[in-house]
Design an enzyme around this catalytic site. Structure first.
Site, PDB file in Angstrom:
ATOM      1  N   ASP A 125      -8.385  -1.729   5.990  1.00 24.45           N
ATOM      2  CA  ASP A 125      -8.282  -0.525   6.819  1.00 24.45           C
ATOM      3  C   ASP A 125      -8.074   0.747   6.013  1.00 24.45           C
ATOM      4  O   ASP A 125      -8.456   1.845   6.450  1.00 24.45           O
ATOM      5  CB  ASP A 125      -7.072  -0.662   7.762  1.00 24.45           C
ATOM      6  CG  ASP A 125      -5.776  -0.761   6.952  1.00 24.45           C
ATOM      7  OD1 ASP A 125      -5.628  -1.745   6.185  1.00 24.45           O
ATOM      8  OD2 ASP A 125      -4.935   0.158   7.039  1.00 24.45           O
ATOM      9  N   THR A 151       0.846  -1.192   0.000  1.00 20.80           N
ATOM     10  CA  THR A 151       0.000   0.000   0.000  1.00 20.80           C
ATOM     11  C   THR A 151       0.885   1.246   0.000  1.00 20.80           C
ATOM     12  O   THR A 151       2.022   1.194   0.465  1.00 20.80           O
ATOM     13  CB  THR A 151      -0.838  -0.074   1.294  1.00 20.80           C
ATOM     14  OG1 THR A 151      -1.737  -1.150   1.161  1.00 20.80           O
ATOM     15  CG2 THR A 151      -1.571   1.207   1.608  1.00 20.80           C
TER      16      THR A 151
HETATM   17  N1  ASP Z   1      -3.579  -2.410   4.714  1.00 20.67           N
HETATM   18  C1  ASP Z   1      -3.845  -2.879   3.387  1.00 20.67           C
HETATM   19  C2  ASP Z   1      -5.114  -3.701   3.400  1.00 20.67           C
HETATM   20  O1  ASP Z   1      -5.285  -4.479   4.308  1.00 20.67           O
HETATM   21  C3  ASP Z   1      -2.726  -3.670   2.792  1.00 20.67           C
HETATM   22  C4  ASP Z   1      -1.339  -3.067   2.903  1.00 20.67           C
HETATM   23  O2  ASP Z   1      -1.111  -2.132   3.653  1.00 20.67           O
HETATM   24  O3  ASP Z   1      -0.436  -3.519   2.191  1.00 20.67           O
HETATM   25  O4  ASP Z   1      -5.875  -3.584   2.479  1.00 20.67           O
END
Ligand code: ASP
Length: 298
Positions: free
Chosen positions: A198, A167
């Protein structure tokens, strides 16, 4: 006020051969955002410019090159939050927007609501000048290949080694004292269609309050939600004895202890001092050290 900018490109087990690409992506994003801030520009323009660079880079899990859902599509989520008004613009489940952060900004600036999903979000975005693309334009060859391998057996993480991504996020403070935080993601690999993590949730993947600071989170979304990590991190900035690094570390400790999960975050306190922490093997991040030099690390 001295402007400030921090970015991240995700907290996971980034393999050695992706380290340079992740660092280079963070540096390009810093450059794009800093060009706006150093010329007295608006923090909202700076944060959008930084996130677009990261979304367009397939080494990261946002925009082009996002992980695919179990049924083989890209579904993106994004959020921008304004620390002065406590308003956010958030979108989830986008399949046809090349730069989801543009759609989030449209919601922030032009919508009476704070969060829109799926076709409704795409329709709103296109009505407000964000062009829609063919869903296939968001799929990188590496992600299609990884998805095909994931279909053959269930060792998903293994199939993503070599091009593992994260992300993206940023926090920007401009010389007028305007502070914004933003996060953009394709979510987790092989997630169920319709799964939202999240990242686009106010307080979880992103939070910004001019009384404390701004945060962007990354990591295992279901765990981050349990501890409302971004808002919690800004609350940890409140005590006068707190520092940005200590607040970030306390939030990640809580993620591990109570959320039972792994991840990381970046933050700027209300004066623009950077902080970051992660309990994953690695996190890609970068910040403007002083007006003339950038730090990027994985
Ligand atoms: N937090 C993100 C999700 O769960 C994934 C990530 O941060 O890589 O969608």
């Amino acid at each position: 006020m001295q402007p400030s900018l921090i970015v991240h490109g995700g907290a996971w087990d980034i393999p050695d051969d992706a380290v340079d690409a992740c660092k280079a992506g963070c540096l390009r994003a810093l450059h794009a955002g800093w060009t706006v801030l150093k010329n007295g520009g608006h923090a909202l323009d700076a944060i959008e410019a930084a996130i677009i660079v990261l979304e367009d880079d397939p080494v990261f899990d946002a925009g082009y090159g996002s992980h695919l859902t179990l049924d083989g599509h890209v579904e993106c989520d994004a959020i921008i939050m304004d620390a002065v008004t406590l308003r956010a613009g958030s979108v989830a489940g986008l399949r046809r927007v090349k730069n989801p952060i543009r759609a989030a900004r449209a919601v922030l600036e032009k919508c009476a609501h704070m969060m829109l999903v799926s076709e409704g979000a795409e329709h709103f975005a296109s009505q407000h000048g964000v062009s829609l693309c063919d869903p296939e334009e968001l799929v990188s060859p590496a992600e299609r290949e990884a998805w095909l391998r994931c279909k053959e057996d269930s060792h998903a993480a293994e199939h993503h080694r070599g091009h593992e991504q994260g992300t993206v996020g940023a926090v920007a403070l401009d010389e007028q004292g305007r502070l914004y935080a933003a996060t953009s993601t394709g979510g987790t690999c092989c997630k169920l269609p319709g799964r939202v993590g999240d990242s686009p949730l106010i307080g979880c993947g992103c939070y910004a309050d001019e009384e404390t600071g701004g945060v962007s989170s990354t990591g295992y979304g279901e765990a981050i939600m349990r501890v409302v990590m971004a808002k919690t991190a800004t609350d940890f900035l409140r005590p006068s004895s707190s520092t940005p690094i200590r607040a970030a570390q306390a939030a990640v400790q809580l993620l591990a202890k109570r959320g039972k999960g792994a991840g990381g975050l970046i933050l700027l306190d209300k004066r623009g001092n950077p902080g970051f922490a992660f309990n994953t093997p690695r996190m890609a991040y970068g910040y403007v050290k002083d007006a003339t030099s950038f730090v990027a690390s994985v």
